[in-house]
Design a protein around this motif. Structure first.
Motif, mmCIF file in Angstrom:
data_model
loop_
_atom_site.group_PDB
_atom_site.id
_atom_site.type_symbol
_atom_site.label_atom_id
_atom_site.label_comp_id
_atom_site.label_asym_id
_atom_site.label_seq_id
_atom_site.Cartn_x
_atom_site.Cartn_y
_atom_site.Cartn_z
ATOM 1 N N PRO A 121 -10.359 -15.726 -4.777
ATOM 2 C CA PRO A 121 -11.660 -14.565 -5.502
ATOM 3 C C PRO A 121 -12.871 -16.208 -6.186
ATOM 4 N N LEU A 122 -11.854 -17.028 -6.406
ATOM 5 C CA LEU A 122 -13.231 -18.310 -7.365
ATOM 6 C C LEU A 122 -13.923 -18.723 -6.635
ATOM 7 N N SER A 123 -13.816 -19.102 -5.202
ATOM 8 C CA SER A 123 -14.390 -19.811 -3.941
ATOM 9 C C SER A 123 -15.759 -18.724 -4.171
ATOM 10 N N ILE A 124 -15.689 -17.769 -3.626
ATOM 11 C CA ILE A 124 -16.555 -16.632 -3.186
ATOM 12 C C ILE A 124 -17.529 -16.739 -5.211
ATOM 13 N N VAL A 125 -16.922 -16.830 -5.996
ATOM 14 C CA VAL A 125 -18.020 -17.032 -6.716
ATOM 15 C C VAL A 125 -18.280 -18.281 -6.975
ATOM 16 N N TRP A 126 -17.412 -19.387 -6.657
ATOM 17 C CA TRP A 126 -18.891 -20.404 -6.907
ATOM 18 C C TRP A 126 -19.250 -20.665 -5.714
ATOM 19 N N PHE A 127 -18.684 -20.244 -4.781
ATOM 20 C CA PHE A 127 -19.501 -20.914 -3.241
ATOM 21 C C PHE A 127 -20.036 -19.649 -2.296
ATOM 22 N N GLY A 128 -20.102 -18.728 -2.756
ATOM 23 C CA GLY A 128 -20.920 -17.300 -2.032
ATOM 24 C C GLY A 128 -19.750 -16.854 -1.029
ATOM 25 N N ILE A 129 -20.264 -15.856 0.180
ATOM 26 C CA ILE A 129 -19.899 -15.412 0.441
ATOM 27 C C ILE A 129 -19.669 -15.377 1.951
ATOM 28 N N GLY A 130 -20.317 -16.751 2.464
ATOM 29 C CA GLY A 130 -20.514 -17.712 2.914
ATOM 30 C C GLY A 130 -19.830 -18.649 4.115
ATOM 31 N N PRO A 132 -18.939 -22.273 3.109
ATOM 32 C CA PRO A 132 -18.762 -22.673 2.409
ATOM 33 C C PRO A 132 -17.223 -22.955 1.539
ATOM 34 N N SER A 133 -17.096 -21.555 0.966
ATOM 35 C CA SER A 133 -16.124 -20.860 0.596
ATOM 36 C C SER A 133 -14.716 -21.083 1.378
ATOM 37 N N LYS A 134 -15.124 -20.507 2.711
ATOM 38 C CA LYS A 134 -14.241 -20.745 3.568
ATOM 39 C C LYS A 134 -13.449 -22.643 3.732
ATOM 40 N N TYR A 135 -14.593 -23.509 3.620
ATOM 41 C CA TYR A 135 -14.590 -24.841 3.681
ATOM 42 C C TYR A 135 -13.466 -25.042 2.854
ATOM 43 N N PHE A 136 -14.118 -25.035 1.497
ATOM 44 C CA PHE A 136 -13.617 -25.297 0.560
ATOM 45 C C PHE A 136 -11.082 -24.252 -0.266
ATOM 46 N N ILE A 137 -11.209 -23.699 0.858
ATOM 47 C CA ILE A 137 -9.979 -22.806 0.368
ATOM 48 C C ILE A 137 -9.319 -23.719 1.747
#
Lengths: 264, 251
Positions: A121-130, A132-137
């Motif tokens: 949830p946080l990564s979607i807030v920070w990086f959007g739904i594209g 980058p948020s998956k890379y981050f996880i």
């Protein structure tokens, strides 16, 4: 006794045994689906395998199954490579330089037990739904396993080897580059092995939350459209690719660490 | 007549542990002459290895001093070579990589150090195994690599810490014989630690018998038997008997 018997089994016999065990499993599964109530909630392997091959030419959503796998793999690789690189560097620095350990260890120890998917949830807030948020996880999943192992590797360097190197004339920098780094390679590989597994598991979870392609998406899309067989196709793809990644990592380790007992 | 190479002057060593100070070396004064093979002989756990580590610079002395060739020893350095009981070979390097390690970190050019390493690999009888990794070699062969690696730095003195302690009896005899051959060909000052009386009498020019912990030098024996020595020669057996009766019993 058992140990000796197992050792005596040749490579071909092992493959043979694996093929038989999988075949028997599939047979039991198929029969259970055809003749018992299991068939109400499960589809048989024939149907799953059929759809798997069909989906290699006929897309699920926008992509064929192999393209979904490629999507997932590309996410895993991006996060895994960045996470591994940073994890190796941080782990080694924490292991070798005590001030680094004192500074970073407490933060790391608190972040480490948080499962990567809790960050979705946080990564979607920070990086959007594209992407980058998956890379981050995935980065988080790979990073924590590797940092710990690289750190343990440095701490496990045999002090006698360091003494021997100094005795032969090595200075501090040379001790670090020629003794500490090579001797923690097996530990780092153990970390990479764990990291590739948890990265792959994490990408599936991440795609199930928010994506429009990838194997996790195939599974969740199957649920939405009430297609058990599509869910199974996704699961089979996850299993096969996860297994292949583990085999690949072991193969690379055996090539690079021929000197080490672990690698033999 | 011969030059004094190593001088231990009133050396003592105390380790600080959580259970208080442990005095391992009492008060040792000892000199080793150039190209002499001195054996430190004593019961197990008596501090022989600690004394050796103080002489090589791996450990710092608590009081007193160690000088080698006139220079005070307080840290490890390439003018001293060490052969370890557990070999301490670098497992990720081949035989060649291990033997040339010393000259390499000291900046010798590749062709020069390869030539030198090859000479010592041949000297210890490992020709043909240059590209093998340590875990592909037998215990005796690994220790030969250890000896070649120590020699290849061309140190003034060699310290050997029970190098054959882990080998089987047969290999041990062979290694003792070969060590003497190597040493006679390439004379160095050698300090050799052992708790095996037969090995001590076979190898030594002189034996320093050490007491139990905290260790001191109990007595010294000059061994003037001609080489190669015979394990069942009456004089050999007499010395063996005599020295055995002097040494403290291990606890």
């Amino acid at each position: 006794m058992t140990g000796r018997n197992l050792k005596g089994i040749s490579k071909y016999k092992k493959i043979y045994a694996a093929v038989i065990s999988i075949f028997v499993f599939l047979c039991i599964w198929q029969l259970a689906v055809m003749f018992t109530d299991v068939g109400i909630v499960m589809v048989g392997p024939i149907e799953v395998i059929k759809l798997f091959f069909v989906s290699m030419v006929k897309p699920i959503g926008h992509d064929t199954i192999q393209m979904h796998i490629v999507w997932s793999l590309s996410r895993v690789m991006t996060g895994f490579v960045i996470g591994s690189a940073l994890g190796v560097v941080l782990g080694i620095l924490m292991g070798w330089f005590r001030p680094m350990n004192a500074l970073f260890r407490p933060i790391y120890e608190i972040i480490r037990p948080i499962p990567p998917i809790a960050w979705i949830p946080l990564s979607i807030v920070w990086f959007g739904i594209g992407e980058p948020s998956k890379y981050f996880i995935i980065f988080l999943a790979a990073f924590s396993a590797i940092t710990m192992n690289a750190f343990a590797g440095v701490r496990a360097v045999d002090p006698e080897l360091i003494g021997a190197a100094r005795m032969l004339g090595a200075n501090n920098r040379q001790v670090f580059t020629t003794i500490v780094l090579p001797s923690c390679v097996p530990h780092i590989f153990a970390g990479l092995q764990i990291a590739i597994g948890s990265s792959w598991a994490t990408v599936v979870a991440a795609e199930m939350v928010r994506a429009s392609q990838g194997v996790g998406w195939v599974i969740i899309r199957g649920q939405d459209s009430n297609s058990t067989v599509q869910i199974m196709v996704g699961i089979v793809a996850v299993g096969i690719v996860g297994f292949a990644l583990a085999v690949l990592m072991r193969w690379i380790e055996a090539k690079l660490c021929a000197w080490n007992v672990r690698g033999r | 007549m011969s030059k004094e190479m190593i001088i231990c002057d009133n050396v003592s060593k105390t380790f600080e542990t959580s259970r208080g100070d442990v005095n391992v070396i009492g008060n040792v004064s000892l000199t080793v002459n150039e190209n002499e093979l001195l054996v430190l002989f004593g019961p197990g756990q008596c501090g022989k290895s600690t004394l050796l580590n103080c002489m090589s610079g791996l450990e710092r002395v608590t009081t007193g001093s160690v000088t080698i060739n006139g220079r005070t020893i307080d840290s490890p350095g390439p003018d001293r070579g060490v052969v370890y009981q557990r070999t301490a070979l670098f497992p990720w390097l081949t035989v060649m990589g291990n033997v040339e390690y010393g000259p390499k970190v000291r900046g010798m050019s590749k062709s020069e150090r390869r030539e030198k390493a090859q000479y010592y690999i041949n000297l210890v009888g490992l020709e043909g195994f240059e590209n093998s990794y340590p875990n592909q070699l037998s215990g005796g062969m690994q220790q030969r690599v250890g000896i070649a690696r120590a020699y290849c730095n061309e140190p003034d003195v060699l310290f050997m810490d029970e190098p054959f302690g882990h080998l089987d009896a047969q290999t041990r005899y062979l290694m003792q014989e070969d060590l003497i051959k190597i040493w006679e060909k390439e004379k160095r000052t050698v300090v050799f630690v052992t708790n095996n009386i037969e090995e001590a009498v076979y190898l030594a020019d002189r034996i320093a018998v050490l007491t139990n912990c905290p260790t001191t030098v109990k007595t010294e024996y000059e061994i003037n038997l001609p080489r190669p020595r015979d394990y069942i020669d009456p004089e050999f057996l007499r010395l063996r008997e005599e020295i055995s009766s002097v040494v403290d019993k291990a606890l």
